[in-house]
Design a protein around this motif. Sequence first.
Motif, PDB file in Angstrom:
ATOM      1  N   THR A 109      16.169 -10.021 -30.432  1.00  0.00           N
ATOM      2  CA  THR A 109      15.837 -11.329 -31.152  1.00  0.00           C
ATOM      3  C   THR A 109      16.007 -11.619 -32.741  1.00  0.00           C
ATOM      4  O   THR A 109      15.935  -9.353 -33.052  1.00  0.00           O
ATOM      5  N   ILE A 110      15.822 -12.177 -33.481  1.00  0.00           N
ATOM      6  CA  ILE A 110      15.792 -12.309 -34.723  1.00  0.00           C
ATOM      7  C   ILE A 110      14.103 -12.026 -34.962  1.00  0.00           C
ATOM      8  O   ILE A 110      13.991 -10.900 -35.727  1.00  0.00           O
ATOM      9  N   LEU A 111      13.302 -12.242 -34.562  1.00  0.00           N
ATOM     10  CA  LEU A 111      11.166 -11.805 -34.304  1.00  0.00           C
ATOM     11  C   LEU A 111      11.943 -10.279 -34.462  1.00  0.00           C
ATOM     12  O   LEU A 111      11.146  -9.269 -35.129  1.00  0.00           O
ATOM     13  N   GLN A 112      12.849  -9.467 -33.095  1.00  0.00           N
ATOM     14  CA  GLN A 112      12.654  -8.192 -32.690  1.00  0.00           C
ATOM     15  C   GLN A 112      12.897  -7.095 -33.725  1.00  0.00           C
ATOM     16  O   GLN A 112      12.681  -6.440 -34.514  1.00  0.00           O
ATOM     17  N   ASN A 113      14.709  -7.726 -34.929  1.00  0.00           N
ATOM     18  CA  ASN A 113      15.373  -6.909 -35.511  1.00  0.00           C
ATOM     19  C   ASN A 113      14.284  -7.278 -36.956  1.00  0.00           C
ATOM     20  O   ASN A 113      14.597  -5.934 -37.106  1.00  0.00           O
ATOM     21  N   VAL A 114      13.005  -7.733 -37.021  1.00  0.00           N
ATOM     22  CA  VAL A 114      12.785  -7.992 -37.936  1.00  0.00           C
ATOM     23  C   VAL A 114      11.289  -6.616 -38.123  1.00  0.00           C
ATOM     24  O   VAL A 114      10.931  -6.612 -38.860  1.00  0.00           O
ATOM     25  N   THR A 115      10.444  -6.716 -36.893  1.00  0.00           N
ATOM     26  CA  THR A 115       9.612  -6.380 -36.555  1.00  0.00           C
ATOM     27  C   THR A 115       9.860  -5.085 -36.717  1.00  0.00           C
ATOM     28  O   THR A 115       9.404  -4.037 -36.552  1.00  0.00           O
ATOM     29  N   LEU A 116      11.364  -4.633 -36.528  1.00  0.00           N
ATOM     30  CA  LEU A 116      11.361  -2.853 -35.533  1.00  0.00           C
ATOM     31  C   LEU A 116      11.327  -1.763 -37.081  1.00  0.00           C
ATOM     32  O   LEU A 116      10.838  -0.519 -36.420  1.00  0.00           O
ATOM     33  N   GLY A 117      10.964  -2.055 -37.939  1.00  0.00           N
ATOM     34  CA  GLY A 117      11.364  -1.520 -38.970  1.00  0.00           C
ATOM     35  C   GLY A 117       9.276  -1.319 -38.883  1.00  0.00           C
ATOM     36  O   GLY A 117       9.162  -0.090 -38.865  1.00  0.00           O
ATOM     37  N   PRO A 118       8.844  -1.801 -39.292  1.00  0.00           N
ATOM     38  CA  PRO A 118       7.768  -1.952 -39.657  1.00  0.00           C
ATOM     39  C   PRO A 118       7.170  -0.579 -38.516  1.00  0.00           C
ATOM     40  O   PRO A 118       6.009  -0.170 -38.288  1.00  0.00           O
ATOM     41  N   LEU A 119       7.688  -1.879 -37.160  1.00  0.00           N
ATOM     42  CA  LEU A 119       6.661  -0.786 -35.853  1.00  0.00           C
ATOM     43  C   LEU A 119       7.139   0.507 -35.813  1.00  0.00           C
ATOM     44  O   LEU A 119       6.024   1.441 -35.810  1.00  0.00           O
ATOM     45  N   LYS A 120       8.058   0.558 -35.835  1.00  0.00           N
ATOM     46  CA  LYS A 120       8.706   2.379 -35.255  1.00  0.00           C
ATOM     47  C   LYS A 120       8.683   3.330 -37.191  1.00  0.00           C
ATOM     48  O   LYS A 120       7.968   4.407 -37.330  1.00  0.00           O
ATOM     49  N   VAL A 121       9.199   2.621 -38.648  1.00  0.00           N
ATOM     50  CA  VAL A 121       8.741   3.222 -39.674  1.00  0.00           C
ATOM     51  C   VAL A 121       7.251   3.637 -40.325  1.00  0.00           C
ATOM     52  O   VAL A 121       6.403   4.546 -40.630  1.00  0.00           O
ATOM     53  N   ARG A 122       6.639   2.336 -40.251  1.00  0.00           N
ATOM     54  CA  ARG A 122       5.462   2.006 -40.816  1.00  0.00           C
ATOM     55  C   ARG A 122       4.131   2.037 -40.370  1.00  0.00           C
ATOM     56  O   ARG A 122       3.159   2.383 -39.739  1.00  0.00           O
ATOM     57  N   LYS A 123       4.449   1.522 -38.480  1.00  0.00           N
ATOM     58  CA  LYS A 123       3.658   2.107 -37.837  1.00  0.00           C
ATOM     59  C   LYS A 123       2.563   1.056 -38.098  1.00  0.00           C
ATOM     60  O   LYS A 123       1.785   1.445 -37.437  1.00  0.00           O
ATOM     61  N   LEU A 124       3.356   0.138 -37.926  1.00  0.00           N
ATOM     62  CA  LEU A 124       2.270  -1.245 -37.833  1.00  0.00           C
ATOM     63  C   LEU A 124       1.897  -1.627 -36.366  1.00  0.00           C
ATOM     64  O   LEU A 124       2.787  -1.081 -35.268  1.00  0.00           O
ATOM     65  N   LEU A 136       7.803 -14.143 -42.821  1.00  0.00           N
ATOM     66  CA  LEU A 136       8.603 -14.002 -44.273  1.00  0.00           C
ATOM     67  C   LEU A 136      10.384 -14.430 -43.530  1.00  0.00           C
ATOM     68  O   LEU A 136      10.621 -15.057 -44.110  1.00  0.00           O
ATOM     69  N   LEU A 137      10.171 -15.150 -41.995  1.00  0.00           N
ATOM     70  CA  LEU A 137      11.234 -16.036 -41.476  1.00  0.00           C
ATOM     71  C   LEU A 137      11.239 -17.159 -42.142  1.00  0.00           C
ATOM     72  O   LEU A 137      12.195 -17.927 -42.263  1.00  0.00           O
ATOM     73  N   GLU A 138       9.154 -17.373 -42.077  1.00  0.00           N
ATOM     74  CA  GLU A 138       9.081 -18.978 -42.917  1.00  0.00           C
ATOM     75  C   GLU A 138       9.402 -18.910 -44.414  1.00  0.00           C
ATOM     76  O   GLU A 138      10.426 -19.889 -44.668  1.00  0.00           O
ATOM     77  N   ARG A 139       9.441 -17.939 -45.005  1.00  0.00           N
ATOM     78  CA  ARG A 139       9.858 -17.631 -46.545  1.00  0.00           C
ATOM     79  C   ARG A 139      11.246 -17.938 -46.239  1.00  0.00           C
ATOM     80  O   ARG A 139      11.209 -18.378 -47.875  1.00  0.00           O
ATOM     81  N   VAL A 140      11.978 -16.967 -46.019  1.00  0.00           N
ATOM     82  CA  VAL A 140      13.451 -17.537 -45.988  1.00  0.00           C
ATOM     83  C   VAL A 140      13.828 -18.787 -45.156  1.00  0.00           C
ATOM     84  O   VAL A 140      15.044 -18.846 -45.015  1.00  0.00           O
ATOM     85  N   GLY A 141      13.325 -19.269 -44.304  1.00  0.00           N
ATOM     86  CA  GLY A 141      13.618 -20.398 -43.690  1.00  0.00           C
ATOM     87  C   GLY A 141      14.488 -20.671 -42.714  1.00  0.00           C
ATOM     88  O   GLY A 141      14.852 -21.389 -42.082  1.00  0.00           O
ATOM     89  N   VAL A 142      13.497 -19.541 -41.900  1.00  0.00           N
ATOM     90  CA  VAL A 142      14.490 -19.534 -40.058  1.00  0.00           C
ATOM     91  C   VAL A 142      13.449 -18.658 -39.747  1.00  0.00           C
ATOM     92  O   VAL A 142      13.626 -18.695 -37.875  1.00  0.00           O
ATOM     93  N   ALA A 143      12.755 -19.023 -39.444  1.00  0.00           N
ATOM     94  CA  ALA A 143      10.700 -19.497 -38.731  1.00  0.00           C
ATOM     95  C   ALA A 143      11.555 -20.000 -37.613  1.00  0.00           C
ATOM     96  O   ALA A 143      11.100 -19.158 -36.180  1.00  0.00           O
ATOM     97  N   ASN A 144      12.010 -20.669 -37.397  1.00  0.00           N
ATOM     98  CA  ASN A 144      12.259 -21.854 -36.215  1.00  0.00           C
ATOM     99  C   ASN A 144      13.078 -20.816 -35.548  1.00  0.00           C
ATOM    100  O   ASN A 144      13.950 -21.246 -33.845  1.00  0.00           O
ATOM    101  N   GLN A 145      14.190 -20.141 -35.928  1.00  0.00           N
ATOM    102  CA  GLN A 145      15.257 -18.818 -35.289  1.00  0.00           C
ATOM    103  C   GLN A 145      14.548 -17.632 -34.511  1.00  0.00           C
ATOM    104  O   GLN A 145      15.067 -17.164 -34.131  1.00  0.00           O
ATOM    105  N   ALA A 146      13.193 -17.877 -34.640  1.00  0.00           N
ATOM    106  CA  ALA A 146      12.900 -16.380 -34.106  1.00  0.00           C
ATOM    107  C   ALA A 146      13.430 -15.335 -32.673  1.00  0.00           C
ATOM    108  O   ALA A 146      13.432 -14.605 -32.635  1.00  0.00           O
TER     109      ALA A 146
END
Length: 258
Positions: A109-124, A136-146
Motif C-alpha cells: 500500500t501507499i502507507l507501506q511504501n512510505v514506512t518501509l525505509g524508516p522501519l527497516k533502515v532507521r529502525k523506527l 508526510l502524505l498529508e503534506r504532499v496531498g495524498v493522505a486519503n490514498q494511504a
Amino acid sequence: MSDSVTSTHTVPVSTGLVALTGVNKHFGDLHVLKDINLSISKGEVVVVIGPSGSGKSTLCRAINRLEPIDTGTITLDGQPLPSEGKALAKLRADVGMVFQSFNLFAHKTILQNVTLGPLKVRKLGAKQAEQRAMELLERVGVANQAQKFPAQLSGGQQQRVAIARALAMDPKVILFDEPTSALDPEMIQEVLEVMVDLARQDMTMVVVTHEMGFARSAANRVVFMADGEIVEEADPETFFTSPTSRRAQDFLGKILKH
C-alpha cells in the motif's frame, strides 16, 4: 549569492554539504562526466539543466553511488562516499532519490511504501513510522490514498508518494532525476508545487529537470551541462537573462521558444 557567473573551477568544492571534486565517469569509450567540480550547500536548491546526453542524470546518480565514478571524489557532509556494505546503505538513507519512474512497490500500500525505509533502515517503531508517514502524505496531498496500491493512483499522485517516501528517511539532501518527465502535462504542476514547497522550507535539493519555470522560481543556482561538462552556473536571474556561454545561449534560445 553573487550575480556574476562563476567558473566551475573557482567553486569552493571542499565546503559544501555535497562536494564533487575532479569527478570523471566513462561508459565504455563514452566520457559522460568530465572533471566535474561542484559544491552544494546545506539548504540550497541546485537545478541541473542541459540537452539530452549531457550527463545530468549520471551526475545525479553518482551522488548516491547508483553510478560509481572512475576518478575524483564525492563527499557528503565532509565524508567520502562509501563503496559498499552497511556504510553505503547508511549513505543511501541520508541521500533521498526521486526517479522519473516512481519505483513504488506495487504489492504494498501507499502507507507501506512510505514506512518501509524508516522501519527497516532507521529502525523506527511501527506506530512512529506510520504517524510520520501520514504526516508526510498529508503534506504532499495524498493522505486519503494511504490504503490504496500504487496502480490505483494517478502518475502525479504516485510521484508525490515517492517524494513523501524520500522525506520519510529525513535525508540530508534529496536528488530529483527528471521527476516530471514521465507525467501527463496536467499532472506536472501538482508535483512541481510540492517541490517548490520543499524549496521554501530549505530542503537541500539537486534537481535534474527540463522545467524551466521551476528552475527560475525555485532554484538558488542553475548548473548548465553539455557534453559531460559543467559549462556554466549562476543564479537563475543571471543565467536566464544573460548566459555567458554560446552553448547555453543556443540551448535557451531553442527551449524558451516552446
